[in-house]
Every structure is written in C-alpha cells, then in structure tokens.
Design a protein around this motif. Structure first.
Motif, short mmCIF file in Angstrom:
data_model
loop_
_atom_site.label_atom_id
_atom_site.label_comp_id
_atom_site.label_asym_id
_atom_site.label_seq_id
_atom_site.Cartn_x
_atom_site.Cartn_y
_atom_site.Cartn_z
N ASP A 169 0.90 -1.43 0.03
CA ASP A 169 0.07 0.02 0.07
C ASP A 169 0.98 1.00 -0.06
O ASP A 169 1.96 1.29 0.30
N GLN A 170 0.41 2.34 -0.69
CA GLN A 170 0.97 3.51 -0.57
C GLN A 170 0.40 4.46 0.71
O GLN A 170 -0.70 4.38 1.11
N ILE A 171 1.17 5.20 1.37
CA ILE A 171 0.93 5.82 2.57
C ILE A 171 0.33 7.15 1.99
O ILE A 171 1.00 7.73 1.02
N LEU A 172 -1.08 7.31 2.43
CA LEU A 172 -1.64 8.47 1.55
C LEU A 172 -1.62 9.93 2.02
O LEU A 172 -1.71 10.72 1.57
N VAL A 173 -1.56 9.85 3.42
CA VAL A 173 -1.49 11.14 4.14
C VAL A 173 -0.33 11.01 5.31
O VAL A 173 0.25 9.70 5.55
N ASP A 174 0.32 12.21 5.74
CA ASP A 174 1.23 11.97 6.47
C ASP A 174 0.77 11.46 8.04
O ASP A 174 -0.48 11.95 8.15
N GLY A 175 1.32 10.94 8.81
CA GLY A 175 0.87 10.47 9.90
C GLY A 175 1.78 10.01 11.02
O GLY A 175 3.02 9.86 10.91
N VAL A 176 1.35 9.39 12.40
CA VAL A 176 2.08 8.72 13.11
C VAL A 176 1.60 7.44 13.30
O VAL A 176 0.40 7.03 13.32
N VAL A 177 2.58 6.43 13.49
CA VAL A 177 2.26 4.95 13.55
C VAL A 177 1.63 4.73 14.98
O VAL A 177 2.28 5.10 15.98
N GLY B 247 14.89 9.53 -2.38
CA GLY B 247 15.71 8.91 -3.55
C GLY B 247 16.38 7.82 -2.49
O GLY B 247 17.25 7.09 -3.34
N GLU B 248 16.23 7.72 -1.34
CA GLU B 248 16.90 6.66 -0.34
C GLU B 248 16.32 5.27 -0.88
O GLU B 248 15.36 5.09 -1.01
N SER B 249 17.42 4.35 -1.25
CA SER B 249 16.93 3.10 -1.75
C SER B 249 16.71 1.94 -0.80
O SER B 249 16.19 0.82 -1.12
N GLU B 250 17.26 2.29 0.38
CA GLU B 250 17.30 1.35 1.68
C GLU B 250 15.74 1.42 2.26
O GLU B 250 15.27 2.58 2.15
N GLN B 251 15.47 0.34 2.74
CA GLN B 251 13.96 0.33 3.46
C GLN B 251 14.07 1.18 4.72
O GLN B 251 15.24 0.88 5.40
N VAL B 252 13.11 2.03 5.04
CA VAL B 252 13.19 2.45 6.39
C VAL B 252 12.22 1.84 7.33
O VAL B 252 10.93 1.58 6.93
N LYS B 253 12.56 1.65 8.59
CA LYS B 253 11.90 0.90 9.51
C LYS B 253 11.06 1.79 10.08
O LYS B 253 11.43 2.78 10.75
N LYS B 254 9.45 1.50 10.46
CA LYS B 254 8.63 2.20 10.94
C LYS B 254 8.09 1.29 12.26
O LYS B 254 7.57 0.42 12.03
N ARG B 255 8.22 2.05 13.53
CA ARG B 255 7.55 1.43 14.64
C ARG B 255 6.74 2.34 15.28
O ARG B 255 6.57 3.39 14.66
N VAL B 256 5.80 1.94 16.17
CA VAL B 256 5.03 2.79 17.07
C VAL B 256 5.65 4.04 17.41
O VAL B 256 6.73 4.07 17.61
N ASN B 257 4.89 5.20 17.22
CA ASN B 257 5.33 6.53 17.17
C ASN B 257 6.34 6.98 16.02
O ASN B 257 6.69 8.00 16.00
N SER B 258 6.61 6.24 15.02
CA SER B 258 7.35 6.66 13.94
C SER B 258 6.48 7.50 13.20
O SER B 258 5.36 7.38 13.14
N GLU B 259 7.21 8.84 12.70
CA GLU B 259 6.33 9.35 11.79
C GLU B 259 6.40 8.92 10.38
O GLU B 259 7.39 8.48 9.81
N ILE B 260 5.19 9.04 9.51
CA ILE B 260 5.46 8.29 8.15
C ILE B 260 4.97 9.54 7.22
O ILE B 260 4.12 10.27 7.38
N SER B 261 5.37 9.44 6.06
CA SER B 261 5.12 10.40 5.17
C SER B 261 4.31 10.09 4.00
O SER B 261 4.58 8.71 3.29
N SER B 262 3.28 10.77 3.40
CA SER B 262 2.62 10.24 2.13
C SER B 262 3.60 10.13 1.17
O SER B 262 4.69 10.84 1.03
N GLY B 263 3.21 9.27 0.18
CA GLY B 263 4.11 9.23 -1.01
C GLY B 263 4.97 7.86 -0.75
O GLY B 263 5.74 7.56 -1.76
N SER B 264 5.33 7.37 0.43
CA SER B 264 6.06 6.31 0.47
C SER B 264 5.05 4.97 0.64
O SER B 264 3.95 4.94 0.51
N PHE B 265 6.00 3.78 0.39
CA PHE B 265 5.13 2.54 0.23
C PHE B 265 5.45 1.64 1.30
O PHE B 265 6.70 1.21 1.68
N VAL B 266 4.58 0.81 1.69
CA VAL B 266 4.84 -0.41 2.63
C VAL B 266 5.59 -1.81 1.91
O VAL B 266 4.81 -2.01 0.81
N THR B 267 6.75 -1.95 2.46
CA THR B 267 7.32 -3.18 1.59
C THR B 267 7.44 -4.24 2.33
O THR B 267 7.55 -5.30 1.77
#
Ligand code: MG
Length: 854
Positions: free
Chosen positions: A142-150, A164-184
């Motif tokens: 899924d694509q992250i559709l709006v900015d939010g907090v996990v 442009g970062e090619s490595e995946q970024v880990k998201k845990r509870v309280n991480s901020e996530i940005s719209s436009g990224s994808f869950v891999t």
C-alpha cells in the motif's frame, strides 16, 4: 453479542476512531484530504495554444487585412493560425488523455477505521475522503496516503520517491510516516497528522503546478528573427504610408503596399515548425515515449548534459542475485552455500530487499523441517543480519549436519572483517574488490559459532562460507543510453538522494565515467555565499552526487545551466520535481509519481530509455530541416525587401501586387518547405547561432536574387511598353525598344509598362525561388534511399511547369495580375534564373560573403 476476534482488535481504536459526525465536521472545516493535483485542463491546453505569441501576430495581420477589405488575402493568415492550433492542441490532448489514464490506473483505495453506530469498523474509502486524525491501515504494497504517526504495527517503508533513499526505512509505533512512501513489508496503522495540501507529497507536488514553458535555442533564435522582421515591417509600413500621403496615392495602392509589406512576416515558417515538432512527437510515440511539450523532441537534440536520478529512474529499486561464490561452506557446515542460503531465506521472518532477491532465486525449503532458534534482522547501521536454526528430526533430507545448530551471519565484508581480522586474506580481498569495482554489492556469509542474538554480538571465531553478489536491477536500456550519450559528446551526471556508496556502485554498473563524487552533506558545509561561488566549479568537477535533497537537486541543475550547458533531467519521484522544473528538458518515467509525470516534457513509456536515441535523431532532423527552411525563408524576405526598397527609391511604382507576393510565398517557400520538413535527415547542426551559420547562404540568395530582380524590372521598365504576347519577343523588338522615349509615354502606357516589367520580374523570382530549394537540398547519395534526395528536384520541375502554364494561358495569367507571355521569353527568364542560382551556389560554397558576415 459476542465480539468477533476482528472486532476486539478494532475495539482498541474505539477512543481514537472518528465518528461520522466528527468526519463530517472535519470535512466542513477543510481538514480533509480533498486536494487534487492540478493537471492541465482542456481549456488550459486550448488557451495556451491559441494565444501564443506567434498566433497573436497572425491574428493581428488577419484583423488588419479584414479591416482593409482584403478578405481573400486574410484567409491565408487565419488558415496558418488554425493549422498551428489544431496540430498543437491535438498532440497535447493525446498526451493528456494518456497521462490521465496512467493516473487512473494507479489510483489507490484507502482503508480507515471509524466508528459507526458505536461500532468500530474498517471502511474502504476514496483517499480524498480521509480527514485529519483519521486512523488509516496500510498493508504490504500500500501507498501511505497522508502524513501520520504510527499507532500500531511495524513495517518497512520505501521512501525512495520522496528522498531517493533506496534502503527500506523501519517504522515502529510513534514513528512518523510520510505520504508518498510505500509499505514493503509488515502492516501499519497510523493516525493522520497532515492531510490535503499540507501533506508532504502534495507540498512537493505543488511545485509542479505552475506551467513550465521552456523555449529551445532554435525557438529563441527564430523568435528574435521574427522580432527583427516585425520592426522591418513597421519601418517599411511607415515609409509606404508616407509615400502614399506625399504622392496622394489611391486607397487601393496603399492597401496593396501594406498587404505586401506585411507578407514579409514569415507566417508559414511557424506552421513548418509546428508540423516538424508534431511529426517528431508522433515518431517518438511509436518508439515508446510520450511527448507532452511540442518542442521537446527538438529540445532533446540540444542537450549537453544529461542528469539522471538513480532510484526508480536508472534502477527499478530492486536488486537481484548476480551470483553465489561458495568458498568453504561444505567443510564448515556440511552444506553447500546454495543450500545454506535456501534455508536462510526460507526461514527468515523479517525479510529485507536482499532476502527477497534471494527468495526469488534460490530453492525454498519446507519450513516445518527446521526450527528457528534466534534471529537478528538487518539494520543499515549495524550492516549485518543473522539467523540461527537447526533441522528437526522429521526432516526427510536428513544430512550429516543433522542436529547441528547453524548460526549464519550475512553482512558487509568490511564490518565482518572488523569483527575478526583473521578472516581477511589477500585473495578474498581481491575477489571482493573485483566485484565492488564492477558496481556489484558484495555480502559475506559466515558461520558464527558464538553468536549472541540477544546482545546482537557476533562473538569470536567467525568462519567464511562464501560471498553473495547482488546487483541493482537496471531499467531497460539504461546502460546503453549512457554509452549513447558519451558517443554524442553529452556529459552524464547522476544526482541521487541515495547514499553515496550505492550511487557510486550503480554508476560503475552503468559505466558512468566519473571525475568525482560529492555528497549533499558536504554541500551543506558551505555558507550560501560560499556555495554560490563554488558551485560552478563543483558541478564541473563532479559527475556523481549522493544524498542530495530535492532542493539541492534543483540547485545543482541551475548551477549546471549557469555554466552554459543545455541540461536534461530525468527523474521519477516527487523529490525530483523541483529539479525537473528548472531543467531545460524534463523527462520522467511512466511508473514515476504523478507529479513528475505532470511536469515532464517527455514521459518514457514502460520506463524504458529505448526511445531516447530516436528522439535525438528526430530532434536533429528538425534542426537540420529548419536550417534549410530558414535559409529559404530569410533569403526570400531579404530579396523581397531589397526589391521593394530599391524600386520605391527609384520611384518606379510599387513592385508587387498582393497576388504576386502570395504566389511567390506559396511556390518558393510554403510548398517546398513542407517537402523539406518531411524528408529532413538527422545532421549535426550548430548548437547555437543557427542563423549565423546560415548567413553564408541567406546573403547570396538575398543579394544576388534581389539585385538581378531589380535589374530585370528596371530593364523592362525603361525599355519596354509593349505587350509581349502581341509582338513576339524577337530581334525586331530591340529596334523598337530604341525608338521608345520614356518621357512621352502617357499615364495609361506608364501603367502598362509597370505591369509588364513586374510580370517579368515575378517570373524571374518564381523560377529562381523554386530552384533555390535544389541549391539548399541537392540530389545526393547520402541517403539510404537516394530517390528521396531527388524529390526536391522533381518538385521544382513540377512547380516550374505550373508557372509556365500560368504565364502561357491568358485566363490564368490575368487571374494572377500577370501578363501572358510566349514560350521564348519565358525560357530566357528560366535560363537567367538558373544562371543566377549557379552564382548563389558558388557564392555559398566559396564563402564570398564571409567579409560581410564578419
Ligand atoms: Mg527516484
């Protein structure tokens, strides 16, 4: 009612989940995600193409002619404008439709958790209907559709389109996530903190909103020529009007003068450009590229520097297993390295990109035959991951290693060497650096008997099993296109948001010749003033840029442009949008973000670069075709002006009627140049100053044809007053001419003399202009099909026959306000025109006008 398992999970969110009333009030107070990226509407497309500077000139002339009552002459101008509009609008609407289609296909659905009638439930909604504080669910892919907090779950997300970062970024509870990224991998539940225009993706995409109009060097040159011509026209007009006023000319004469002078504006030149651009766009579409700006194809052939984004542009942001190098696996573990990797990749519970690549290329084992004891997942700082497992007794492929606990670590060789120096030896180092130097990523597989998974320590006595060689999955033709650019002398630069190591590895994989690499972090060290001063040097001494922010990308492109280069930027993500916007030519991938596609001049379909070489060729074709066409147009304008000025100065009447000027324009410019546009061949042309390079031919055409025409007019004006049709052109005529006394001729005869002299001169101009085309594009053997090179000659022959016909039939001749003639004088004039063209050719090839140009 017994709550279902699903309900109980959702009940956790009861307090946070919004009710229908809350959603409604948030929509009313403008806190919804209802924000659509503005795309060009049909109205925008039509408006921009109807009222462009070129058409505005045509409309003005049209209005002037209508005002003067020259309805039939006005038709030409409005027709040219309409053709310009139709070609451009048609081509742009085609592109818009295609773009809208792509957008439609990638339109996602949103899953939110809301309460309805006191019950917390999942709802599938349009992403535009997400409101602030909504709880959104994002699963794998899924694509992250709006900015939010996990608020629950853990996942890896791909932020490459944003950073442009090619490595995946880990998201845990309280991480901020940005719209436009994808869950891999994994699943997330997040609460919306920024929606609509405030979300990261929309903020970046907003930059793509303003319409970007870039003129190519050719357009800039032609526009300035037209500006000069308009001033010339204005000057002539004032002269003509002054003369009419002083000589008390009739309204009709004044109108004729105005119309002929206005005809100097090369109206059909613009039509030729639109036609050439349109043809180029159609040919590009066949090769897999969609042209969104009509001038993009020509623009492509001008570039000196091609800047490429890495992740998503040159690479698909996937890696693949290139090879496995088994060094010592069987001796250490009793298993081949292949078998170890099969087990590792099948048993791992938190896969990363490397594991996914392994899973898809090595045989997967039955998980129930093994028991996982501990796992350390990969971390980009630690740079290794580990898994420890053993076979269960139910395993059918029971081996000698049965029961042995396998502690396997996979990691960056340098990190593992740091752990244990004894691992490193010269041969191994050499193998590793050989692979690294060819742009591959090398991972080491080792056995770690003393692994402590809890403390994440590898312990002593690591034993090397072998190497895994991974490589970036490249876009189709990415490597070829870079070589192609080098062959053309175009510089290639990679500007990426990804870390410098990955960027240089990739650069090696695609054979980018680099003078140096610099990271965006290094650029931050300079103050703004220092940077401004140093940037020109930085961009000319570096070809690879890593860890570059979207703003820095833009700054780099601007700096390269400032060094005098014509820059194309290729990108896919919203992070590329600012840079795409300032580039001379913006190219995007079909699978890229909507914002990048919207702003791009060219969209590469199927994400393939294969159409670029065609684009270069088509662009060169347009330029070389336009070069010939410019010579014809400007040559004609030059001699027409010379004739008008000379004859007006002599005071021997106004030299051309409106119909003559239209006939000359049609036969000597419009018809031949359509052919030249169609048969143009790609040729290297001067990058700038195309006009100056053409002066060598424009001046001879203008001067030689102009002077000869004036001489012909003067000759017949002073010596002749007799209709040639009635008294055949023969030796007797010379005697009669001698008896004529110009001073005794009455007004009626005076008109007749002008009429005759003009007819001879127009005949000469027509012949000479028709054969100018052959001077510019002579038959040769340079084409794959030599017949095509004969087409201009064939066309000139046909047009010559048409002219002879017009002059031979009194009805036709009179329609064009010309005096009918016998074949002999026609042939004499034809001969004169051929001699004149031979002189033009000699003057051109021998650079006779060089002193004038300098
Ligand atoms: Mg990218």
């Amino acid at each position: 009612m017994i709550p279902s398992k699903n309900m109980s999970t959702l009940d956790k969110f009861h307090k946070l989940a919004l009710s229908s009333e809350q959603v409604k009030s948030k929509i009313q107070s403008n806190q919804s995600n209802n924000f659509e990226l503005p795309t060009r509407s049909y109205w925008d497309i039509i408006r921009d193409n109807v009222f462009n500077p070129i058409n505005n000139i045509l409309f003005a002339i049209f209005a002037l002619l209508i005002f003067m009552g020259k309805y039939s002459d006005s038709v030409i101008y409005i027709t040219v404008a309409i053709i310009n509009i139709v070609v451009a609008v048609y081509q742009e609407i085609q592109s818009k439709r295609k773009l809208d289609q792509i957008t439609f296909l990638t339109k996602p659905k949103a899953k939110v958790i809301r309460t309805k009638f006191e019950e917390t439930q999942e709802e599938v909604i349009d992403p535009l209907n997400i409101v602030l504080d909504d709880i959104v669910v994002a699963s794998l892919g899924d694509q992250i559709l709006v900015d939010g907090v996990v608020i629950e779950g853990k996942a890896d997300v791909d932020e490459s389109q944003l950073t442009g970062e090619s490595e995946q970024v880990k998201k845990r509870v309280n991480s901020e996530i940005s719209s436009g990224s994808f869950v891999t991998s994994g699943k997330l539940i997040y609460q919306a903190t920024r929606v609509g225009i405030n979300s990261t993706v929309n903020q970046l995409a907003l930059q793509a909103k303003t319409i970007r109009v870039v003129s190519t060097p050719l357009q800039v040159e032609i526009n300035s020529v037209v500006k000069v011509l308009i001033s010339v026209v204005l000057f002539f007009l004032s002269l003509a009007l002054l003369r009419s006023f002083l000589e008390n000319n009739t309204g009709f004469e004044t109108i004729t003068m105005v119309a002929v002078i206005v005809g100097i504006v090369p109206h059909s030149l613009f039509m030729m450009m639109t036609l050439a651009y349109g043809l180029g766009a159609v040919r590009m579409l066949k090769k897999g590229a969609m042209v969104q700006q009509l001038n993009a194809v020509e623009s492509l052939s001008n570039i000196d520097v091609l800047c490429l984004d890495k992740t998503g542009t040159l690479t698909t942001n996937e890696i693949y297993l290139d090879q496995v190098v088994d060094i010592n696996s069987n001796a250490v573990t009793g298993n081949s390295l292949d078998s170890i990797l099969s087990q590792y990749s099948s048993l791992v519970t938190i896969p990363n990109k490397t594991m996914e690549a392994l899973q898809s290329s090595v045989k997967q084992v039955d998980k129930f035959d093994y028991e996982v004891i501990s796992e350390v997942d990969f971390d980009s700082k630690r740079k290794w991951s580990a898994l420890s497992w053993q076979q269960t007794s139910s395993n059918k492929t029971y081996s000698k290693a049965n029961g042995q606990q396998l502690n396997i670590v996979i990691g960056a060789p340098d990190v593992l060497f740091d752990y244990q120096k004894s691992l490193s030896n010269d041969d191994l180092q050499k193998t590793i650096s050989n692979f690294s130097n060819s742009g591959k990523r090398v991972l080491m597989v080792a056995f770690a008997p003393n692994l402590d998974s809890d403390k994440m320590l590898l312990g002593e006595s690591l034993q090397v099993l072998g190497l895994i060689i991974m490589a970036d999955k490249l876009r189709l033709e990415a490597k070829e296109i870079i070589q192609y650019c080098y062959d053309l002398g175009v510089k290639v630069k990679i500007i990426s948001g990804d870390n410098p190591q990955s960027v240089s590895a990739l650069a090696k994989q695609v054979n980018v010749v680099s003078q140096g690499m610099i990271s965006g972090i290094d650029l931050l060290k300079y103050s703004d003033a220092e940077l401004e001063q140093r940037l020109p040097e930085i961009v000319s001494t570096h070809d690879i840029f890593g860890r570059v922010t979207p703003e820095q990308k833009k700054m780099l492109i601007q700096a390269i442009k400032k060094t005098g280069s014509y820059v194309a930027m290729t990108g896919d993500g919203v992070n590329d949008v600012p840079a795409l916007k300032v580039a001379d030519l913006a190219i995007s991938m079909e699978s890229g973000s909507q914002a990048a596609r919207n702003i791009a001049d060219i969209v590469l379909l199927n994400d393939s670069f294969s159409s670029i070489p065609t684009g270069f060729m088509e662009g060169q074709k347009i330029r070389s075709g336009m070069q010939d066409i410019l010579a014809l147009y400007l040559g004609r304008i030059f001699y027409t002006s010379l004739i008008i000025v000379s004859i007006m100065v002599i005071g021997a009447g106004f030299p051309l009627a409106i119909k003559h000027s239209s006939l000359i324009g049609m036969f000597c410019a419009a018809i031949p140049t359509i052919l030249l546009t169609l048969i143009a061949v790609p040729k290297k042309t001067a990058k700038t100053n195309l006009l100056k390079s053409q002066l060598q031919i424009i001046l001879p055409i203008g001067l030689i044809v102009g002077v000869t025409s004036v001489l012909i007019y003067a000759f017949f004006y002073t010596k002749l007053g007799i209709e040639t049709k009635e008294i055949p052109f023969n030796r007797n005529m010379i005697g009669q001419i001698k008896d004529l006394n110009i001073n005794s001729i009455s007004g009626l005869v005076q008109d007749k003399i002008e009429y005759t002299a003009r007819s001879f001169m127009v005949l000469f101009i027509l012949f000479v202009g028709i054969w100018n085309v052959v001077v510019v594009s002579p038959p040769n053997n340079h084409r794959p099909n030599p017949f095509i090179s004969w087409l201009p000659t064939i066309l000139s022959t046909i047009l010559t026959l048409v002219v002879i016909m017009i002059y031979s039939f009194p009805v036709l001749a009179r329609f064009f306000d010309l005096q009918p003639m016998a074949i002999t004088p026609i042939m004499i004039i034809l001969l004169a025109s051929i001699l004149c063209n031979a002189l033009v050719y000699l003057a051109w090839k021998n650079d006779w006008t060089k002193p004038l140009i300098n």
